[in-house]
Design an enzyme around this catalytic site. Sequence first.
Site, PDB file in Angstrom:
ATOM      1  N   HIS A  11       0.533  -1.253  -0.264  1.00 50.13           N
ATOM      2  CA  HIS A  11       0.130   0.003   0.106  1.00 50.13           C
ATOM      3  C   HIS A  11       0.906   1.606  -0.427  1.00 50.13           C
ATOM      4  O   HIS A  11       1.455   1.828   1.131  1.00 50.13           O
ATOM      5  CB  HIS A  11      -0.646   0.351   1.114  1.00 50.13           C
ATOM      6  CG  HIS A  11      -1.588   1.237   1.403  1.00 50.13           C
ATOM      7  ND1 HIS A  11      -1.738   1.360   3.095  1.00 50.13           N
ATOM      8  CD2 HIS A  11      -2.073   2.104   0.481  1.00 50.13           C
ATOM      9  CE1 HIS A  11      -2.692   3.117   2.440  1.00 50.13           C
ATOM     10  NE2 HIS A  11      -2.230   2.903   0.854  1.00 50.13           N
ATOM     11  N   ALA A  54      -4.102  18.279   1.452  1.00 54.07           N
ATOM     12  CA  ALA A  54      -3.579  19.716   0.942  1.00 54.07           C
ATOM     13  C   ALA A  54      -2.459  20.728   0.991  1.00 54.07           C
ATOM     14  O   ALA A  54      -1.259  20.314   0.044  1.00 54.07           O
ATOM     15  CB  ALA A  54      -3.820  21.305   1.709  1.00 54.07           C
ATOM     16  N   GLN A 109       5.135  11.947   2.987  1.00 57.71           N
ATOM     17  CA  GLN A 109       4.383  12.287   4.014  1.00 57.71           C
ATOM     18  C   GLN A 109       4.767  11.899   5.266  1.00 57.71           C
ATOM     19  O   GLN A 109       4.882  12.889   6.613  1.00 57.71           O
ATOM     20  CB  GLN A 109       2.875  12.045   3.793  1.00 57.71           C
ATOM     21  CG  GLN A 109       2.547  13.174   2.630  1.00 57.71           C
ATOM     22  CD  GLN A 109       0.819  14.250   2.988  1.00 57.71           C
ATOM     23  OE1 GLN A 109       0.825  14.365   4.171  1.00 57.71           O
ATOM     24  NE2 GLN A 109       0.955  14.322   1.828  1.00 57.71           N
ATOM     25  N   HIS A 113      -5.761  -0.574   5.469  1.00 64.40           N
ATOM     26  CA  HIS A 113      -5.969  -0.136   6.648  1.00 64.40           C
ATOM     27  C   HIS A 113      -6.683  -1.290   8.108  1.00 64.40           C
ATOM     28  O   HIS A 113      -5.447  -2.024   9.222  1.00 64.40           O
ATOM     29  CB  HIS A 113      -6.209   1.050   6.808  1.00 64.40           C
ATOM     30  CG  HIS A 113      -5.711   1.817   6.145  1.00 64.40           C
ATOM     31  ND1 HIS A 113      -4.402   2.793   6.853  1.00 64.40           N
ATOM     32  CD2 HIS A 113      -6.350   2.939   5.309  1.00 64.40           C
ATOM     33  CE1 HIS A 113      -3.960   3.378   6.155  1.00 64.40           C
ATOM     34  NE2 HIS A 113      -4.880   4.180   5.147  1.00 64.40           N
ATOM     35  N   PRO A 170       5.897   7.480   2.368  1.00 62.91           N
ATOM     36  CA  PRO A 170       6.727   7.738   2.338  1.00 62.91           C
ATOM     37  C   PRO A 170       6.916   9.480   2.590  1.00 62.91           C
ATOM     38  O   PRO A 170       7.548   9.918   3.563  1.00 62.91           O
ATOM     39  CB  PRO A 170       7.150   7.623   1.523  1.00 62.91           C
ATOM     40  CG  PRO A 170       6.857   5.988   1.046  1.00 62.91           C
ATOM     41  CD  PRO A 170       5.385   6.096   1.047  1.00 62.91           C
TER      42      PRO A 170
END
Lengths: 767, 767
Positions: free
Chosen positions: B304, B378, B653, B594, B651
């Site tokens: 993922h 954002a 973030q 998740h 990665p």
Amino acid sequence: RSRSLPGTPISHTLKHFPINLRTSMDGKYKEIAEELFTRSLTESEMRTAPYEFPEDSPIEQLEERRQRLERQISQDIKFMNELGGVDRTDDGWMKERVLPMEREYQRVSISGEEKCGVPFTDLVDAAKCVVKALFIREKYIALSIQNFCKTTARELGELGEKPLDLRIYEEIPETPVDADAPVHPPVSETHPYENQDTKNMPADTGYSCKMVDGVMHVYTKKSPMEKSTELDLPYPDLKEYIADMNVMMALIINGPVKSFCYRRLQYLSSKFQMHILLNEMKELAAQKKVPHRDFYNIRKVDTHIHASSCMNQKHLLRFIKRAMKKYPGEIVHMEHGRGQTLMEVFESMNLTAFDLSVDTLDMHADRNTFHRFDKFNAKYNPIGESILREIFIKTDNHIEGKYFGHMIKEVMADLEESKYQNVELRLSIYGRSRDEWDKLAQWAVKHQVYSDNVRWLIQVPRLFDVYRTKKQLANFQEMMENIFMPLFEVTINPRSHPELHLFLQHVVGFDSVDDESKPEHHIFNMDSPLPADWTEEDNPPYSYYLYYTYANMAVLNHLRRRGFHTFVLRPHCGEAGPVHHLVSGFMLSENISHGLLLRKAPVLQYLYYLAQIGIAMSPLSNNSLFLSYHRNPLPEYLSRGLMVSLSTDDPLQFHFTKEPLMEEYSIATQVWKLSSCDMCELARNSVLMSGFSHKAKSYWLGPKYSKEGPESNDIRRTNVPDIRVAYRSETLLEELNLITHAVRTKELDNIDEEDTLSMAPIGAEGR
Amino acid sequence: RSRSLPGTPISHTLKHFPINLRTSMDGKYKEIAEELFTRSLTESEMRTAPYEFPEDSPIEQLEERRQRLERQISQDIKFMNELGGVDRTDDGWMKERVLPMEREYQRVSISGEEKCGVPFTDLVDAAKCVVKALFIREKYIALSIQNFCKTTARELGELGEKPLDLRIYEEIPETPVDADAPVHPPVSETHPYENQDTKNMPADTGYSCKMVDGVMHVYTKKSPMEKSTELDLPYPDLKEYIADMNVMMALIINGPVKSFCYRRLQYLSSKFQMHILLNEMKELAAQKKVPHRDFYNIRKVDTHIHASSCMNQKHLLRFIKRAMKKYPGEIVHMEHGRGQTLMEVFESMNLTAFDLSVDTLDMHADRNTFHRFDKFNAKYNPIGESILREIFIKTDNHIEGKYFGHMIKEVMADLEESKYQNVELRLSIYGRSRDEWDKLAQWAVKHQVYSDNVRWLIQVPRLFDVYRTKKQLANFQEMMENIFMPLFEVTINPRSHPELHLFLQHVVGFDSVDDESKPEHHIFNMDSPLPADWTEEDNPPYSYYLYYTYANMAVLNHLRRRGFHTFVLRPHCGEAGPVHHLVSGFMLSENISHGLLLRKAPVLQYLYYLAQIGIAMSPLSNNSLFLSYHRNPLPEYLSRGLMVSLSTDDPLQFHFTKEPLMEEYSIATQVWKLSSCDMCELARNSVLMSGFSHKAKSYWLGPKYSKEGPESNDIRRTNVPDIRVAYRSETLLEELNLITHAVRTKELDNIDEEDTLSMAPIGAEGR
């Protein structure tokens, strides 16, 4: 409409199950489900309502506008200050730029009479204890020429005549490093170990030295040793140390003092929390305004890492495999008189280069090492074989530490490539024999093990008991002599140990290491045997080791003022075991490693804060040995303003990636949700508390780094907002003022204060 | 004896403090201190006593002996089996070697009548519900030609006639991969995108297709569309899906069923804990015995990770800076009709290459994104500028995604260098226009964006509401047509979209993405408008999106059996929001990402376990968005035997080092104290649930990987001990037997069971 796969009557199987599964819910499914759906609707409405944004102004556009505005403003200021046009030096460095706005921030101030929330008399009593403790530390730090927090020293100074010769507080001489110097210091052109010509070394002073009662004494004549000829090199004597230690012990368990310090620490926590709530965005903005600089390209020093495990497992593994291919025939070890080749060593272990894996290496700390320092130490042996440890990660072996030297140099190369990462590697001196220093120095010089990114710390394992049991030492004084005699000799006459003289130029100080949770069978007091009389097989207690190391280092430092740099004491302290280790640390050492147990000793924690004693913490190491990650006190210490930094301790055992220090920062940031500003503050602390030269620090942190307050900070180098630095220094100053003010007022109205300070029941100590 | 510094009368200052600090403790210090020391002595004795070892046999020697013994034993076996001499293939691979001992381990077995600790009737009721749910999933997975857990399928099969055409359970055809094949598959010699000659592509079938009620239908003739000519491509129709979903919803909140599943999950946890206590050392020993293999050189798939954020920040930053140097004059963007060069873009933002830093980039998730998915999104804009996102991390822009293509290829190069790391990158298809697929495929083919270490997943953002509001779509069916029409066309006639035909060969399936915590304003039931009638601006609910994606994929997969590979559904599911998302996921998808909310839905968690549905978890991502790290359920899922793996998600973030996947593993291992065996099991799971080819998996995990039980495992490739695999499969089998046995017995004694299954009050649902 459902349709069937060619072949099977699918329509059937889709309608019924192959077996009776009727339940009382049959027929009610729809109702139940629908009710659930409806509930989940309303729930989700409630849950996410506050985060809803009107369709017509999605947050992205808002963010975009906000950022543009911010950037525009900073640009305007930039041009304002530069009257147009950005002037750059070759490495693209920007000329000085004042950013006035960035010093302004939301301050928290307390008004009212009893500012600190405790009754005034309690405050005074507590303040006196705290001041007394600080004076004690100041005395020991001054006498050993280590660094004492400038702000704290000044505040204490105002309480009376300066307690000590102040030359050691003198401004560090200003170097020609100017405000716009590049962040990279000029690289040392000549290799420090190449010029080994003893003629260029300082001359022999003709002094001589002798150890008396465990502490070295120096005499102006070679012999005979008349008292008259003794040099005047001061150190606090045993009686005084014991007395001061007793004072400290009594202070840290005094009930009122404890609750006072506990309250102040709580106050510092919530004050910081408020600071963040009010200024987080300002801090972030300040960081963004700085061109080019970010967490990746600021200096970091790994202030606590052991040379023997500074490479990660994969690296060690690869190195061993390469060695087996390159030097199969090399004699690496003597087995009862006969030389063994590397090949033979591995054959004797039924191993081939191919077989080796990180698992067989088995050097990684795991669940089974938690609270098992003994097991953990065994893990230092590759494949559980002490012989491999001897061959690959020792400096003193049959191949004169060749392999180890090469491996360290590979690590050094990686550091130099990373540019911004530096380390202070621990090397061991055991005190078993007099030639350890020379061998170590010869290793470093012979293999040219040196890097601008690396400095050495000397760790002395507390293993007297082991050596004594093996009859390798007659008494404790012998150990101290083995450790310090060569250092005095080389200081008196560099040409007596030329390699050591060269090597020492890159040694910053001493560390004392071992499992602190080992039980101590002795109390250090006036009845304790003197070093020469310590002949039993039991180990002396922690404070005994520390005092004699400190005392000899102090004398040595005074002697070295002839033109050599001085050493500092930076022991492992408060990782585990009794809390009084932290008392010795507080009195004698410039900074410490670990300090976990401060979380259980509020008075000491408050004192470590006021004295801004550096604490190199290694949460990953702790996580494998003594304290689970999420319980580690680092984030609490940081928020309160203690001088903490992040270090790796043992990459070989605790880390997985090729960048152990970054891994350490990453995990801390992720688990504790640190901000970019927090990370940069930790990095800046690590440089401040490191033993790198004043010059290097001036380049890395800014020419004024040794000043107080925000002016000491250069965000263009540290990426730490002035706001954060200002908050820290203002908070420290307020705290010190609270204390000194209380003491002074009491002084003035001169009341007899016998028995105002109540004794706490012993039971109250600890939590 | 204390001595003074030349100059000041030190003897004075050492004795007294410069100011009166007398307290009532004066004179008592010694007593207090000594008492403390004594207490700390006894304490330390107590604390560390159990860890004491006699001087004469320190633990290192013990460990050394133990390890030698172990190694000797394994060596003996090795030679036993090989009759002397180790035969190697070129890559040093060892010939098959049986290690019999390693299948034996300490098993936990329960005896007695009511084995599962709940009353028998409860057990039967619960079992029926569980079985019913599993049948439902089996049906949907089978109908869409996705993979259903083999063991579970067999156990269910024994409950009645096989529910469905079993061809899809057929043994995957045996490939010539032999037991001693190397771990590295032969590299594809020709670049798959080089041979673009349409002549070599499969011929046109002459079919045509049309979407009816949101689902594609295929006809044997180009036109006219008489029913007669419709191809028989099955899928479960709407009515059936709604009905089954209602059944599922009712089951998961049924009181007795919930407490039954909860108990079983608890049981699974403690059983695993016991397994570890009994076999941990055996597992470790097994891993050590395997030559060469360790966690670093086993295959891992990042199942993922989003292509647009697969590079870390430092990489993106460097790339942007390089681009500004290399292509300053390149027209990269159209600003109202006029072309803008890269230089101009940055000038318009008052930015130079030098100014840029990770901070200005501002793409890292921080404390402020926690529970703020909107703010988080954002952050995908470099420097908060959507234009930079368009220029650098989009495939469809003025430069035809050149920069993005190059960046991805750099990431691919790193992966290939790492050898053992693979990723399944998410690329977006929005469904706004019909040509999205062709543009995407052209991007991949033109820039030759391909690697053996990489496969693609197509993520469809649930943004119908946005496009509808902007009048870009008339109804939901249009979106479905835009997404699926090109896929049907290229399947019917590859030459109609040659690039797409090539590109699709590396696409493994579909993902559905968006913030699940956004409120849903609709319930999906028979009253919901059909896709063609969904014209309002509100977004359809999660399950609506998922059903129509599933249905079209199912039909497409049947059509693709003409010789193309089929697709799977692997949506984001249960990251946040209402729990019924996990119901849709359970029914329709092969595996999910998740699944955090399973921790609040015991029935579903138990079902996900029994069906061994893959769950790709990303604790670091969750930590920044929805759930603090230490509360993440991954370790609990793993211990219970759910099919979980570790993935990075973003990665760009969430990660700091150059090795995001290793960083992810490292943090998990450190924080949750995972064993090396746990890590390797997670890695093996990641390969199993990935979309890489059967052939690749045969090389990576072993030729028998698709079998059941320990024989499926090849520790020499996976580094997972057979013991662990055996424990997992035995435990799953026992669990399934418990259920099916209960159902069958009830069947036999054929009692009327109306109302035996009590309804739970709605309030009981959730915890």
